[in-house]
Design a protein around this motif. Structure first.
Motif, PDB file in Angstrom:
ATOM      1  N   HIS A  57       0.845  -1.202   0.000  1.00  0.00           N
ATOM      2  CA  HIS A  57       0.000   0.000   0.000  1.00  0.00           C
ATOM      3  C   HIS A  57       0.878   1.249   0.000  1.00  0.00           C
ATOM      4  O   HIS A  57       0.600   2.218  -0.721  1.00  0.00           O
ATOM      5  CB  HIS A  57      -0.900   0.043   1.241  1.00  0.00           C
ATOM      6  N   GLN A  58       1.936   1.215   0.808  1.00  0.00           N
ATOM      7  CA  GLN A  58       2.824   2.374   0.880  1.00  0.00           C
ATOM      8  C   GLN A  58       3.497   2.634  -0.466  1.00  0.00           C
ATOM      9  O   GLN A  58       3.673   3.794  -0.857  1.00  0.00           O
ATOM     10  CB  GLN A  58       3.875   2.185   1.983  1.00  0.00           C
ATOM     11  N   LEU A  59       3.881   1.569  -1.157  1.00  0.00           N
ATOM     12  CA  LEU A  59       4.459   1.737  -2.491  1.00  0.00           C
ATOM     13  C   LEU A  59       3.484   2.487  -3.397  1.00  0.00           C
ATOM     14  O   LEU A  59       3.861   3.441  -4.094  1.00  0.00           O
ATOM     15  CB  LEU A  59       4.784   0.382  -3.126  1.00  0.00           C
ATOM     16  N   LEU A  60       2.223   2.046  -3.403  1.00  0.00           N
ATOM     17  CA  LEU A  60       1.210   2.669  -4.255  1.00  0.00           C
ATOM     18  C   LEU A  60       0.982   4.122  -3.867  1.00  0.00           C
ATOM     19  O   LEU A  60       0.991   5.017  -4.721  1.00  0.00           O
ATOM     20  CB  LEU A  60      -0.108   1.881  -4.175  1.00  0.00           C
ATOM     21  N   ILE A  61       0.798   4.371  -2.587  1.00  0.00           N
ATOM     22  CA  ILE A  61       0.532   5.733  -2.107  1.00  0.00           C
ATOM     23  C   ILE A  61       1.702   6.658  -2.444  1.00  0.00           C
ATOM     24  O   ILE A  61       1.496   7.758  -2.979  1.00  0.00           O
ATOM     25  CB  ILE A  61       0.261   5.720  -0.588  1.00  0.00           C
ATOM     26  N   ASN A  62       2.917   6.232  -2.125  1.00  0.00           N
ATOM     27  CA  ASN A  62       4.090   7.083  -2.370  1.00  0.00           C
ATOM     28  C   ASN A  62       4.290   7.339  -3.858  1.00  0.00           C
ATOM     29  O   ASN A  62       4.626   8.461  -4.265  1.00  0.00           O
ATOM     30  CB  ASN A  62       5.343   6.454  -1.760  1.00  0.00           C
ATOM     31  N   TRP A  63       4.083   6.321  -4.668  1.00  0.00           N
ATOM     32  CA  TRP A  63       4.242   6.451  -6.120  1.00  0.00           C
ATOM     33  C   TRP A  63       3.244   7.458  -6.690  1.00  0.00           C
ATOM     34  O   TRP A  63       3.611   8.372  -7.434  1.00  0.00           O
ATOM     35  CB  TRP A  63       4.070   5.072  -6.745  1.00  0.00           C
ATOM     36  N   ILE A  64       1.989   7.300  -6.318  1.00  0.00           N
ATOM     37  CA  ILE A  64       0.957   8.209  -6.832  1.00  0.00           C
ATOM     38  C   ILE A  64       1.203   9.633  -6.342  1.00  0.00           C
ATOM     39  O   ILE A  64       1.199  10.582  -7.140  1.00  0.00           O
ATOM     40  CB  ILE A  64      -0.456   7.727  -6.431  1.00  0.00           C
ATOM     41  N   CYS A  65       1.423   9.796  -5.054  1.00  0.00           N
ATOM     42  CA  CYS A  65       1.591  11.147  -4.497  1.00  0.00           C
ATOM     43  C   CYS A  65       2.826  11.840  -5.061  1.00  0.00           C
ATOM     44  O   CYS A  65       2.773  13.037  -5.381  1.00  0.00           O
ATOM     45  CB  CYS A  65       1.633  11.089  -2.973  1.00  0.00           C
ATOM     46  N   SER A  66       3.917  11.114  -5.210  1.00  0.00           N
ATOM     47  CA  SER A  66       5.139  11.709  -5.776  1.00  0.00           C
ATOM     48  C   SER A  66       4.916  12.154  -7.209  1.00  0.00           C
ATOM     49  O   SER A  66       5.274  13.281  -7.588  1.00  0.00           O
ATOM     50  CB  SER A  66       6.296  10.707  -5.728  1.00  0.00           C
TER      51      SER A  66
END
Length: 166
Positions: A57-66
């Motif tokens: 989940h953190q990978l997805l969140i960080n990728w999208i937000c960045s």
């Protein structure tokens, strides 16, 4: 269950599979929740499975937000790629060896809510049009979301069911 092809189906699938995951976990006696899996090399217990989901989940969140902020970022952090991501999963496992099961539960429930809120911020077109965002490459954002939610929850339930039967 068919792979979601629109935002509504994505949301339903992610939440339904997440609820099924918790229903399964809640059906397991406390001692079995704490027990070591007899069949696994990396994810050796329920905590390991839950923190694995949390980290993805953190990978997805960080990728999208960045990427939304204009910082071009790959889904998998350096030095990992799609050939070497199993090593990344081992690093996630190592990172959480002192994380208690109760904390893993809290982390995963919060990260699921965060992912669902993020998914809700996109339109059908943004989620399911291939190449809508340069940073999704030849795929669409929805595919990454499915992989980090409902498909990954299916993976977790299979592991947990195997543990229950053992």
């Amino acid at each position: 269950m068919a792979r979601p092809t629109n935002k509504q189906d994505l949301t339903i699938a992610a939440n339904n599979q997440f609820n099924k995951l918790w229903n399964l976990i809640d059906s397991i006696p406390e001692e079995k929740q704490q027990a070591v899996f007899s069949f696994e090399d990396r994810d050796r217990n329920l905590r390991d499975v839950l923190v694995h989901l949390y980290e993805w989940h953190q990978l997805l969140i960080n990728w999208i937000c960045s990427n939304r902020a204009g910082n071009a970022t790959n889904f998998l952090p350096d030095p990992y790629n799609w050939r070497t991501y199993p090593q990344m999963n081992v690093e996630f496992w190592k990172k959480h060896q002192t994380t208690p099961l109760k904390e893993a539960v809290v982390l995963l429930k919060k990260s699921h809510a965060d992912v669902m809120k993020l998914i809700d911020s996109f339109t059908d077109e943004e989620l399911y049009t291939k190449k809508h965002f340069l940073w999704t490459g030849t795929s669409n954002l929805g595919s990454y979301c499915v992989s980090s939610t409902s498909s990954h929850y299916d993976w977790a339930m299979k592991k947990i069911k195997k543990h229950i039967k053992s």
